[in-house]
Write a protein that holds these residues in place. Structure first.
Motif, mmCIF file in Angstrom:
data_model
loop_
_atom_site.group_PDB
_atom_site.id
_atom_site.type_symbol
_atom_site.label_atom_id
_atom_site.label_comp_id
_atom_site.label_asym_id
_atom_site.label_seq_id
_atom_site.Cartn_x
_atom_site.Cartn_y
_atom_site.Cartn_z
ATOM 1 N N LEU A 86 0.851 -1.191 0.000
ATOM 2 C CA LEU A 86 0.000 0.000 0.000
ATOM 3 C C LEU A 86 0.884 1.238 0.000
ATOM 4 O O LEU A 86 1.581 1.531 0.972
ATOM 5 N N GLY A 87 0.896 1.957 -1.111
ATOM 6 C CA GLY A 87 1.744 3.123 -1.270
ATOM 7 C C GLY A 87 1.783 3.516 -2.727
ATOM 8 O O GLY A 87 0.809 3.325 -3.457
ATOM 9 N N LEU A 97 2.874 5.016 2.760
ATOM 10 C CA LEU A 97 1.884 6.056 3.034
ATOM 11 C C LEU A 97 2.467 7.238 3.794
ATOM 12 O O LEU A 97 2.108 8.397 3.533
ATOM 13 N N THR A 98 3.351 6.968 4.747
ATOM 14 C CA THR A 98 3.935 8.061 5.526
ATOM 15 C C THR A 98 4.693 9.023 4.626
ATOM 16 O O THR A 98 4.685 10.236 4.854
ATOM 17 N N GLY A 99 5.362 8.496 3.611
ATOM 18 C CA GLY A 99 6.084 9.352 2.692
ATOM 19 C C GLY A 99 5.184 10.145 1.772
ATOM 20 O O GLY A 99 5.619 11.131 1.158
ATOM 21 N N LEU A 100 3.940 9.732 1.676
ATOM 22 C CA LEU A 100 2.966 10.415 0.827
ATOM 23 C C LEU A 100 2.049 11.347 1.609
ATOM 24 O O LEU A 100 1.222 12.043 1.030
ATOM 25 N N HIS A 110 -1.621 6.794 10.137
ATOM 26 C CA HIS A 110 -1.493 5.341 10.286
ATOM 27 C C HIS A 110 -0.996 4.779 8.960
ATOM 28 O O HIS A 110 -1.598 5.006 7.919
ATOM 29 N N ASP A 111 0.106 4.041 9.021
ATOM 30 C CA ASP A 111 0.764 3.589 7.791
ATOM 31 C C ASP A 111 0.441 2.147 7.414
ATOM 32 O O ASP A 111 1.185 1.509 6.664
ATOM 33 N N ALA A 112 -0.665 1.612 7.912
ATOM 34 C CA ALA A 112 -1.089 0.242 7.614
ATOM 35 C C ALA A 112 -0.179 -0.801 8.244
ATOM 36 O O ALA A 112 -0.041 -1.907 7.737
ATOM 37 N N THR A 113 0.432 -0.451 9.370
ATOM 38 C CA THR A 113 1.142 -1.406 10.217
ATOM 39 C C THR A 113 0.309 -1.593 11.477
ATOM 40 O O THR A 113 0.108 -0.651 12.244
ATOM 41 N N PHE A 114 -0.176 -2.810 11.676
ATOM 42 C CA PHE A 114 -1.123 -3.067 12.758
ATOM 43 C C PHE A 114 -0.460 -3.914 13.837
ATOM 44 O O PHE A 114 0.124 -4.971 13.528
ATOM 45 N N PRO A 115 -0.521 -3.494 15.090
ATOM 46 C CA PRO A 115 0.110 -4.271 16.164
ATOM 47 C C PRO A 115 -0.609 -5.590 16.400
ATOM 48 O O PRO A 115 -1.825 -5.684 16.223
ATOM 49 N N ALA A 116 0.140 -6.564 16.790
ATOM 50 C CA ALA A 116 -0.443 -7.859 17.134
ATOM 51 C C ALA A 116 -0.887 -7.858 18.592
ATOM 52 O O ALA A 116 -0.441 -7.044 19.410
#
Length: 219
Positions: A86-87, A97-100, A110-116
């Motif tokens: 995703l980017g 996403l963070t760079g965009l 939120h950069d689409a990294t989800f904690p477990a």
């Protein structure tokens, strides 16, 4: 009246009926979402709207990245779940996403990294599994160069699947912790069906899910 087991309010989401068949006898709710992060997120949302859960598990088979040193029949448990594709591409450079300046959430970065789930480490220990990032892609990686590029972009990545981040995103919006469990069926890279070990991967997936249910039961 006996109290219900705490594992009965665990929701297990799998992509295919073949994966579900190995898990249906366990004390949890198992649903088949279809393939891909969108199908998985929609199915998870629908299931949680109809009945709450204390934990959502994305379970199934997947490929292992070369640097993970995992082999068919091994088990990977997520420390985080990442929507890795995703980017945007700028020539040969991938921009997350963070760079965009974009986010998957409407009101927060939120950069689409989800904690477990916080119990992930205990599950990995109990199941003799590797613990690390689990990547989600809408298209399965098909070359060694692609696999190595993803490993450089996401250091420590263990495995690749097509649903985990979608399930984790839906669970996050519902306020429910999530965990991804992948039995390893093949190495990530060139598509060599002769190297796949599906029965071994399904057995490993079941072992991981059983460990997660046991940890939930301990709680």
């Amino acid at each position: 009246m006996p109290r219900p087991s705490p594992t009965h309010d665990v929701l297990i989401v799998v992509a295919t009926s073949g994966e579900a068949d190995r898990l249906r006898d366990l004390p949890a709710r198992v649903i088949v979402s279809g393939v891909g992060p969108v199908a998985a997120a929609l199915a998870t949302t629908h299931a949680l709207m109809h009945a709450p859960a204390r934990l959502v598990i994305s379970a199934g088979i997947g490929g292992a990245y070369p640097g993970a040193h995992l082999h068919p029949g091994d088990l990977a448990v997520s420390s985080v779940m990442i929507q890795a594709d995703l980017g945007a591409w700028d020539d040969d450079t991938f921009l997350p996403l963070t760079g965009l300046g974009l986010s998957v959430l409407p009101h927060a970065p939120h950069d689409a990294t989800f904690p477990a789930w916080t119990g992930a480490g205990t599950v990995a220990d109990r199941a003799s599994a590797a613990l690390g990032p689990a990547l989600t892609l809408s298209g399965v990686t098909g070359s060694s160069a692609q696999a190595q590029a993803l490993e450089r972009r996401y250091p420590g990545a263990l495995c690749e699947g097509m649903e985990g981040a979608g399930i984790a995103h839906a669970a996050l919006l519902a306020g429910v912790p999530a965990l991804e469990i992948r039995g390893i069926s093949n190495p990530v890279g060139p598509r060599d069906r002769s190297a796949w070990r599906i029965p071994e991967a399904l057995a490993a997936t079941r072992r991981g899910v059983q460990a997660a249910l046991a940890v939930m039961g301990d709680g």
